[in-house]
Every structure is written in C-alpha cells, then in structure tokens.
Write an enzyme that holds these catalytic residues in place. Structure first.
Site, PDB file in Angstrom:
ATOM      1  N   ASP A  46       0.826  -1.203   0.000  1.00 21.20           N
ATOM      2  CA  ASP A  46       0.000   0.000   0.000  1.00 21.20           C
ATOM      3  C   ASP A  46       0.859   1.252   0.000  1.00 21.20           C
ATOM      4  OD1 ASP A  46      -2.547  -1.400   2.160  1.00 21.20           O
ATOM      5  OD2 ASP A  46      -2.306  -1.431  -0.014  1.00 21.20           O
ATOM      6  N   ALA A  47       1.914   1.207   0.776  1.00 18.18           N
ATOM      7  CA  ALA A  47       2.769   2.392   0.877  1.00 18.18           C
ATOM      8  C   ALA A  47       3.400   2.724  -0.478  1.00 18.18           C
ATOM      9  CB  ALA A  47       3.843   2.169   1.925  1.00 18.18           C
ATOM     10  N   LEU A  96     -19.105  22.440  18.968  1.00 18.73           N
ATOM     11  CA  LEU A  96     -18.761  22.683  20.362  1.00 18.73           C
ATOM     12  C   LEU A  96     -19.443  23.951  20.846  1.00 18.73           C
ATOM     13  CD1 LEU A  96     -14.912  22.065  20.123  1.00 18.73           C
ATOM     14  CD2 LEU A  96     -16.575  20.575  21.245  1.00 18.73           C
ATOM     15  N   GLU A 127      -6.241  21.682  24.178  1.00 18.56           N
ATOM     16  CA  GLU A 127      -5.505  21.724  22.915  1.00 18.56           C
ATOM     17  C   GLU A 127      -6.004  22.893  22.081  1.00 18.56           C
ATOM     18  OE1 GLU A 127      -7.801  18.113  22.296  1.00 18.56           O
ATOM     19  OE2 GLU A 127      -7.762  18.538  20.154  1.00 18.56           O
ATOM     20  N   LYS A 129      -7.760  25.125  19.268  1.00 19.45           N
ATOM     21  CA  LYS A 129      -8.893  24.961  18.367  1.00 19.45           C
ATOM     22  C   LYS A 129      -8.457  25.470  17.000  1.00 19.45           C
ATOM     23  CE  LYS A 129     -13.839  25.714  18.019  1.00 19.45           C
ATOM     24  NZ  LYS A 129     -13.960  26.316  16.692  1.00 19.45           N
ATOM     25  N   ASP A 131      -8.493  26.578  13.211  1.00 16.27           N
ATOM     26  CA  ASP A 131      -9.487  27.266  12.392  1.00 16.27           C
ATOM     27  C   ASP A 131      -9.433  26.719  10.966  1.00 16.27           C
ATOM     28  OD1 ASP A 131     -11.501  28.986  11.981  1.00 16.27           O
ATOM     29  OD2 ASP A 131     -10.301  30.820  12.077  1.00 16.27           O
ATOM     30  N   GLU A 186      -9.082  18.260  11.673  1.00 19.96           N
ATOM     31  CA  GLU A 186      -9.248  19.522  10.958  1.00 19.96           C
ATOM     32  C   GLU A 186      -8.315  19.591   9.754  1.00 19.96           C
ATOM     33  OE1 GLU A 186     -11.561  21.094  12.596  1.00 19.96           O
ATOM     34  OE2 GLU A 186     -11.555  23.194  11.977  1.00 19.96           O
ATOM     35  N   TYR A 238      -7.876  14.864  15.908  1.00 23.18           N
ATOM     36  CA  TYR A 238      -8.173  15.147  17.308  1.00 23.18           C
ATOM     37  C   TYR A 238      -9.432  14.454  17.839  1.00 23.18           C
ATOM     38  CZ  TYR A 238     -11.066  18.688  14.986  1.00 23.18           C
ATOM     39  OH  TYR A 238     -11.950  19.321  14.172  1.00 23.18           O
ATOM     40  N   LYS A 302     -11.559  18.849  26.765  1.00 22.82           N
ATOM     41  CA  LYS A 302     -12.367  17.628  26.681  1.00 22.82           C
ATOM     42  C   LYS A 302     -12.140  16.796  27.932  1.00 22.82           C
ATOM     43  CE  LYS A 302     -11.550  17.638  21.725  1.00 22.82           C
ATOM     44  NZ  LYS A 302     -10.736  17.115  20.616  1.00 22.82           N
ATOM     45  N   LYS A 326     -12.904  30.415  23.630  1.00 25.07           N
ATOM     46  CA  LYS A 326     -12.497  31.264  22.513  1.00 25.07           C
ATOM     47  C   LYS A 326     -11.573  32.394  22.981  1.00 25.07           C
ATOM     48  CE  LYS A 326     -14.559  30.002  18.783  1.00 25.07           C
ATOM     49  NZ  LYS A 326     -15.622  30.705  18.279  1.00 25.07           N
ATOM     50  N   CYS A 431     -43.048  50.137   8.674  1.00 23.99           N
ATOM     51  CA  CYS A 431     -42.197  49.157   7.999  1.00 23.99           C
ATOM     52  C   CYS A 431     -41.672  49.757   6.699  1.00 23.99           C
ATOM     53  CB  CYS A 431     -42.992  47.892   7.709  1.00 23.99           C
ATOM     54  SG  CYS A 431     -42.100  46.738   6.641  1.00 23.99           S
ATOM     55  N   CYS A 434     -43.366  47.645   3.603  1.00 25.57           N
ATOM     56  CA  CYS A 434     -44.788  47.605   3.245  1.00 25.57           C
ATOM     57  C   CYS A 434     -45.575  48.765   3.829  1.00 25.57           C
ATOM     58  CB  CYS A 434     -45.411  46.271   3.658  1.00 25.57           C
ATOM     59  SG  CYS A 434     -45.628  46.101   5.432  1.00 25.57           S
ATOM     60  N   CYS A 455     -42.867  44.706  12.156  1.00 24.08           N
ATOM     61  CA  CYS A 455     -43.847  45.085  11.153  1.00 24.08           C
ATOM     62  C   CYS A 455     -45.103  44.274  11.418  1.00 24.08           C
ATOM     63  CB  CYS A 455     -43.271  44.762   9.775  1.00 24.08           C
ATOM     64  SG  CYS A 455     -44.516  44.631   8.492  1.00 24.08           S
ATOM     65  N   CYS A 461     -46.683  41.733   3.936  1.00 24.15           N
ATOM     66  CA  CYS A 461     -45.397  42.425   3.811  1.00 24.15           C
ATOM     67  C   CYS A 461     -44.483  41.607   2.900  1.00 24.15           C
ATOM     68  CB  CYS A 461     -44.755  42.589   5.184  1.00 24.15           C
ATOM     69  SG  CYS A 461     -43.105  43.310   5.086  1.00 24.15           S
TER      70      CYS A 461
HETATM   71  S1  IVH Z   1     -13.436  18.346  18.975  1.00 24.07           S
HETATM   72  C1  IVH Z   1     -17.552  16.310  19.436  1.00 24.07           C
HETATM   73  N1  IVH Z   1     -11.113  19.530  18.804  1.00 24.07           N
HETATM   74  O1  IVH Z   1     -14.358  23.143  16.066  1.00 24.07           O
HETATM   75  C2  IVH Z   1     -16.461  17.323  19.392  1.00 24.07           C
HETATM   76  N2  IVH Z   1     -12.873  20.339  17.425  1.00 24.07           N
HETATM   77  O2  IVH Z   1     -16.854  24.311  17.051  1.00 24.07           O
HETATM   78  C3  IVH Z   1     -15.696  17.278  18.154  1.00 24.07           C
HETATM   79  N3  IVH Z   1     -12.211  22.157  15.926  1.00 24.07           N
HETATM   80  O3  IVH Z   1     -16.572  21.144  14.242  1.00 24.07           O
HETATM   81  C4  IVH Z   1     -14.822  18.423  17.949  1.00 24.07           C
HETATM   82  N4  IVH Z   1     -10.109  22.260  16.562  1.00 24.07           N
HETATM   83  O4  IVH Z   1     -14.237  21.591  13.245  1.00 24.07           O
HETATM   84  C5  IVH Z   1     -12.377  19.508  18.362  1.00 24.07           C
HETATM   85  N5  IVH Z   1      -8.994  20.457  18.713  1.00 24.07           N
HETATM   86  C6  IVH Z   1     -10.241  20.416  18.284  1.00 24.07           C
HETATM   87  C7  IVH Z   1     -10.708  21.296  17.290  1.00 24.07           C
HETATM   88  C8  IVH Z   1     -12.042  21.230  16.888  1.00 24.07           C
HETATM   89  C9  IVH Z   1     -11.036  22.759  15.750  1.00 24.07           C
HETATM   90  C10 IVH Z   1     -13.443  22.502  15.216  1.00 24.07           C
HETATM   91  C11 IVH Z   1     -14.193  21.348  14.615  1.00 24.07           C
HETATM   92  C12 IVH Z   1     -15.580  21.428  15.179  1.00 24.07           C
HETATM   93  C13 IVH Z   1     -15.653  22.841  15.626  1.00 24.07           C
HETATM   94  C14 IVH Z   1     -16.645  22.991  16.745  1.00 24.07           C
END
Ligand code: IVH
Length: 718
Positions: A46-47, A96, A127, A129, A131, A186, A238, A302, A326, A431, A434, A455, A461
């Site tokens: 496979d590799a 989340l 950990e 989050k 983006d 992600e 993750y 978590k 956040k 309004c 309308c 309204c 409307c």
């Molecule tokens: S855990 C059931 N861990 O954030 C929980 N999500 O707002 C599963 N995301 O849809 C998500 N970094 O796209 C988790 N370290 C991280 C993350 C993460 C980014 C995103 C993910 C999720 C969204 C929720």
C-alpha cells in the site's frame, strides 16, 4: 511492472521528462488498480502504491498543462462524480459550545461535576482549536475508504478524491488499528502557505482568499481534485467517529495512538488535573498564537476519561464533555456611514450598520449588526447603559469587534467635536418595505416593551413573505436544491401569476402553472431548458418530506430545528400534530396540557405554535401546501430493543444514584421521551424520596410508578 522513478525532484524535471513520467504513472497505477480492485491480488505494498499516486499528483501540480485525460488523479477506484456525493456519518459530527471568560470556564467545569454528581474535578485535555474544516476519514481494513466534510452534522460531502491529495493524511493504517475506524480532525492551510498561495493567485490574475480557513475550504471543495492537489492542505487528528473496538481508555491516549498511526496530532495538547491548569494552558496557547504557523481561535477542553464522556453524553448539537474557550475578539476603528433597516421573516426590523471597510483580524468588514433601536440609543438588553450610554449617529467613529464567524458588532463610539452637531438617529415607526405600522409589543410577563420593533403587515409584507420562503426552502427545512435565496427573490418579484412564488404551496404548483401559461421559464435570462427541468425535479423530490423539516420550515416563532424535532417525535404524523395544535388553541384542553408536558417545550413555544395554527390565513396556506406534499411519519426512537423505547417517562422527587440530567439523558438515549409533568400520555413515573403532586397524579391516573433502583434494574446493561 518495474518502477522507473528516476528520483528526480519534481521541480527539476523538464516538461518532456514530466510528460513521459506521467504517461508511465498512468499505465502503472491503472495496472495496480486493476489488480487490487478486480483480482484482489495486489503486487505492491500500500505504501508503494500511495507513493506512486503522490508522485503523480506532485508532477501534475507542477505541470498542470500536462495532466492527462486518463490521469489516475481523475479517478479513485471508480470514475469521479460530477458533483460531490453525500455521505451519512456513522456517528453525527457535532460542534462545540463556546466559552469566553474565566467565569464561563468555572461554570463549565461545575456543570460537568454536577452532571456526574461529584465534587471532584475530572481530568481534561486542552488543545488548540484549529481554524479549518472538520473532516471524517473512514478506514476499513486499514485502508482509507472515504472522507466526508461535516455538512449538517448528519450528512456531509464525499470529498475522498480531494482528501487523497493531502500527503499528511495516511492512506493506510497499521495492523493495530481497529477494523473500522473513523478518524476525525481539521483540514487547514498554514499561514505561510496561505500567503504564498494568494501571491500566486494575484500573479495569475485570480481571486485571492480572505483568510487561510476560506482558502482551505475553497481548495477542498474543488470538483477537480488536481486543483486541490496544488493547494498545500494539512491535517490534525483530534477526534473519532465510529470505531469497531475501543482504541484506548482516554481521549489523550487515543489521540496519541493516532500519532503512532501516522497522523499529525497537535503538539500543544496536554492533560490537566485542575481548572487552574486548564486556564494556565489556555494562557500559554494564547501567548503562542501569533508564532504558530496556523490560525487558531481558541482552546478546546475535553473530559479525558472516555467512560465519563459516555456518561456525560450529548445535547442536541454538542457534547457535554467538551467545550471551546475562545480567544477575545479582535477590534478596529472605522466610520459609521449609514443605518439600514432589514425586515426579517417574523417582521423584526433589524438595523444594520454600513461602515467604511476595515480589516479586523484578517477579514474585511463593511457591515455590523446593531440589534435593535435601544442598542442604537445606547441601552443594553437589561435596560442598563451600554457604551456609557452614548448613542450612535451617522458619521460617528466607531470601534467594531469581530469574534470568529459571528457578525461584527459595534462596541464603542468615540467622542469628537462634531458629534453634538450630528442628529440622533430616528428609528422608523413604519415598515420600510410595506408601510404597515411597526410596533414594540408589550411583554405580559416582564411588563416590559419588547426590544424588537416588528412590522404588523404579516404575510402582506413582501419582506416577510420573501424571508419566510427563503427559510422554507433552506437546507435544514425543505432543502430544495437550486432554489436558494437569489432564486426565491427572483420568483417572488415576478408579475406573472403562472410563474411567481409567493406562498410555500406556489413552489409545488409552479411546474403545472408554468405549463399552462404562455411565458416559459426556459426562455428567461439565467434559465435554460435543462436547469428548469432540474429545478422541477428537485422540487418534486421534496414532495415527500420529513415531518420535522416541514415543522421547522413553517418558520413559527421560537420553533428552531431542535424544537421542531421534539414536536415531530412527540406527535409522529402531520395529522396528529396539526389536529393537536388546533385543539391546543383552547388553553383548558388536554391537548394544551400535553403540549406543555413535552420535555423541552415551554409555554413560549406552546403559545407561538398554537397562535400560528389559530390564524385562519396560516391554516389556509397549510391546506394548500398539504395538498401538494406528503410529510413522512417521524422517525421513532432508534433503540427499539430497549424496554423503555417509545415510552414517556417522568422523573420526580430526588434521585440518589444519578443526577436528574444524567437520568434524563440516559432515558433519551434508550429511546424514551422524558416529560416534565404527568399526563394521560405518561407511561412510567420514576419517583425518588420527596415526590409530591406528580406522584399523586400518577396514582390517580393509574400510571406505573417505580423507584430509582427499579429503574436502574430495568435499564441495566443497556
Ligand atoms: S473536537 C464532538 N477539537 O471546532 C467534538 N474540534 O466548534 C468534536 N475544531 O466542528 C470536535 N479544533 O471543526 C475539536 N482540537 C479540536 C478542534 C475542533 C477545531 C473545530 C471542529 C468542530 C468545531 C466545533
């Protein structure tokens, strides 16, 4: 067949060498595909196979003009589909909840302890989050078989072909991985790669992406996977979905196992024993943020122990065992040029600020929400001053803030010499669409004026009509493909009664009306015979529709998706639901009592739904619609083999072996409905010490009553 990879780095190949090698790779990969799929007798590991495909993609990325018609990148096992297919997730992909302050974190940890009925704080992981976009990668027999985007959480898009171009995603897993495993994580683009990509796009005269997240999404959702191959996408693992056997007892160890299997896992993931540790790690990640090569927007916590995760379970959209903390929003200063009033689906007049464009946290912002007229005046939700009571005037210099994908807000206004000369903003009393009176209702309970001016035109409307229709066809409602916001606006504006769409029923009668009239959609700008046919087909495909989608689609105030599902589940079929809602218009009726007894349905919702059904014109619109469509019966609870499936259960008195929330969540997982009060519909009452009137009512109605131990015995092992 021997490999003739000369080992020449791709960027040193001449076009002639590249073309020759692509031809050879096409032959060679086709040969191995045939062996693998057709005869189940692969010749290479496979590799090695993955290496061939990766080499092919790399050369194609460097020499896009040389991509062959028979290129292996254009097919993955079978032929590549025209658009993305759908994949239903074996386990839903949830989102989340968000925390913003230290206090929110304290509350979250306390909630977890309370749910578990303990005073000890369990261990958590923390950990970054990331983006990017979440992705579910399904491996069966150690081999990547499919990849799906989150989509609506239940169903996502099949992006397997595109995912196969990402080198950080293993094609195969080692032998110690379970037979079936969905690894989730992600997909993202690094900051430096993003900048280079935008520079390349600019040089080629193409459009640039606003931020790495958009770039990652745009790159992944390419129908042509060779385009994706040219984009530097990466992946962090993750989380997981379906697994045929447990991987490890904790979150942390499971993710470490992913690392051993060849996935990238985030090096900033740690285990924390106390709330103080969580906060310290949050501050640490926040301090590292600008030096990381990828965008993050917070820290995810978590619960580490998977047995506790299991007990904590889920709310409708998010797990109770995880949350996102956040980072504070980013801010910028600009000029408020104008205030525009939008009229929404329920008639709400919403002021929107038009701003001089300004970049906030990498995104260009030119609009901001102003919520309502009090907000413009400097009065907050609770009647207290905001911005120290300063109102907003057109021409003001304002501070705006943007947090994640949330619409930017105006958080402050600067005093300047001219401000006193600028007139205060006057909120319209009619309004703007309308001309009907726009009023602020008196809230009977709080005795206060509603913050929102509405309204009173209802469905006369045009703005309310259009917005209701958009909601009706939206993704989580009727989900009619090819009928988006733009198309609704187009059809709504037409003057020809054979072609317009002004009510939900009109959507389903359009094909018949169109065939009667003289004007043809196919002759109109933007349409062709094929697209008209497609539109009618996608409309017809929704004549059979899930009950909760219909209920949600009606756009009744306070009835969101979750409430719509509750109602659909409680009443089962449209006739039951509709009859009950009409009967419940009488507040003394059993129907009203039963509606209010549904767990999760409060009086505000109950009133909104019954008010909707009490309106003659709504009933007429529904009758016309129901002549065209057939709502399907609601899905009955999944765990039909449990002895409490489909039963309505009421918990009362104090419980000693589990918390109330936990009891409720377990019952629901086993397919029971949990009600807040006892009625004729109740099947079982679980009573702890101190149970009062509910117990009395249950015995009056002859309903079975058991204690907590008997309940636990009944559901043992489930
Ligand atoms: S855990 C059931 N861990 O954030 C929980 N999500 O707002 C599963 N995301 O849809 C998500 N970094 O796209 C988790 N370290 C991280 C993350 C993460 C980014 C995103 C993910 C999720 C969204 C929720």
């Amino acid at each position: 067949m021997a490999r003739t990879d000369k080992g020449i780095p791709v960027d040193q190949l001449t076009p002639i060498e590249a073309a020759a090698e692509l031809a050879e790779l096409a032959r060679e990969i086709a040969h191995h595909d045939a062996l693998y799929h057709g005869k189940d007798a692969p010749e290479i590991s496979d590799a090695d196979y993955d290496a061939l495909r990766a080499r092919n993609l790399a050369i194609e990325a460097a020499f896009p003009d040389l991509v062959r018609a028979d290129s292996p990148s254009k097919r993955v096992g079978a032929a590549v589909s025209e658009a993305f297919g759908q994949i239903t997730h074996a386990k839903p992909m949830l989102s989340l909840d968000n925390l913003f302050t230290d206090q929110d974190l304290t509350d979250f940890v306390e909630q977890v302890r309370r749910f578990l009925g303990t005073s000890e704080t369990p261990a958590f992981t923390a950990e970054p989050k990331i983006d990017g976009l979440s992705m579910s990668l399904r491996y069966v027999g150690g081999r990547l078989v499919s990849a799906a985007t989150r989509g609506d959480g239940t169903t996502g898009e099949n992006v397997t072909a595109n995912i196969l171009t990402i080198s950080e995603i293993p094609r195969t897993l080692p032998a110690d991985a379970p037979e079936t495993v969905e690894v989730r994580g992600e997909v993202y683009m690094g900051k430096a790669d993003f900048a280079a990509l935008n520079a390349r796009m600019t040089a080629e005269g193409g459009k640039v992406f606003a931020n790495p997240r958009n770039a990652a999404a745009g790159s992944l959702r390419q129908l042509d996977a060779t385009v994706t191959a040219k984009r530097p996408l990466r992946f962090f693992a993750y989380a997981w979905g379906e697994v045929s056997r447990p991987i490890a007892p904790t979150q942390y160890e499971t993710v470490q196992a992913f690392g051993r299997w060849g996935f990238k896992v985030n090096p900033l993931m740690v285990r924390c024993g106390t709330e103080a540790d969580l906060l310290a790690h949050y501050r640490h990640i926040e301090a590292m943020r600008s030096s990381l090569d990828y965008d993050i927007d917070g820290v995810v916590y978590k619960v580490d122990d998977l047995a506790l995760q299991e007990r904590l379970g889920f709310r409708s959209r998010s797990p109770r065992w995880a949350t996102a903390h956040k980072f504070p929003a980013e801010r910028a200063t600009t000029i408020l040029r104008d205030i525009e009033i939008q009229v929404g689906r329920t008639g709400a007049l919403t002021p929107v600020a038009r701003l001089d464009s300004v970049t906030v946290g990498g995104v260009v912002v030119s609009n901001a929400t102003l919520h309502n007229e009090d907000y413009i005046k400097g009065i907050g939700q609770d009647g207290q001053p905001i911005r120290e009571g300063r109102d907003l005037r057109i021409g003001d210099t304002v501070v705006i803030q943007r947090a994640g994908d949330v619409i930017p807000q105006i958080v402050d206004v600067q005093e300047d010499e001219d401000r006193p000369n600028r007139p205060a903003y006057e909120f319209p009393q009619l309004c703007p669409r309308c001309g009907s009176h726009a009023v602020r209702e008196h809230n009977e309970k709080s005795g206060k004026l509603d913050a929102v001016r509405r309204c009173t035109g209802g469905l006369i409307c045009p703005a309310q009509q259009v917005e209701s229709l958009k909601h009706f066809v939206a993704r989580n409602a009727l989900d009619i493909e090819g009928l988006g916001d733009k198309q609704i606006e187009f059809f709504h504006a037409l003057e020809d009664p054979n072609l317009w769409i002004r009510t939900p029923a009109d959507i389903f009668t359009l094909e018949r009306r169109e065939s009667l009239g003289l004007a043809r959609l196919a002759n109109m700008a933007g349409f062709g015979a094929t697209s008209v046919r497609k539109l009618f087909d996608s409309i017809n495909a929704r004549r059979a529709i899930a009950l909760h989608r219909l209920i949600f689609g009606l756009g009744i105030r306070h009835v969101g998706e979750t409430t719509a599902k509750l109602l659909a589940r409680a009443y089962g079929t449209w006739p039951h639901f509709a009859e009950a809602m009409q009967a419940a218009g009488d507040r003394m009726s059993d129907a009203w009592t039963e509606l209010n007894a549904i767990d999760g349905i409060g009086e505000v919702v109950a009133e909104a739904v019954t008010d909707f059904f009490a309106e003659e014109h709504n009933r007429a619109a529904l009758a016309a619609l129901l002549a065209e469509i057939t709502p399907e019966a609601a899905e009955q609870p999944v765990a039909t083999d449990s002895p409490v499936a489909g039963k309505t259960v009421v918990f009362t008195g104090s419980l000693e072996k589990m918390t109330r929330d936990e009891a409720k969540a377990t019952a629901e997982r086993l397919g029971a409905k949990v009600a807040g009060s006892v009625s004729k519909k109740t099947d079982l009452v679980v009573a702890g010490p101190g149970a009062g009137s509910k117990l009395t009512k249950a015995s009056e109605l002859g309903i079975e009553v058991i204690d907590e131990d008997a309940w636990l015995e009944r559901i043992k092992g489930l």
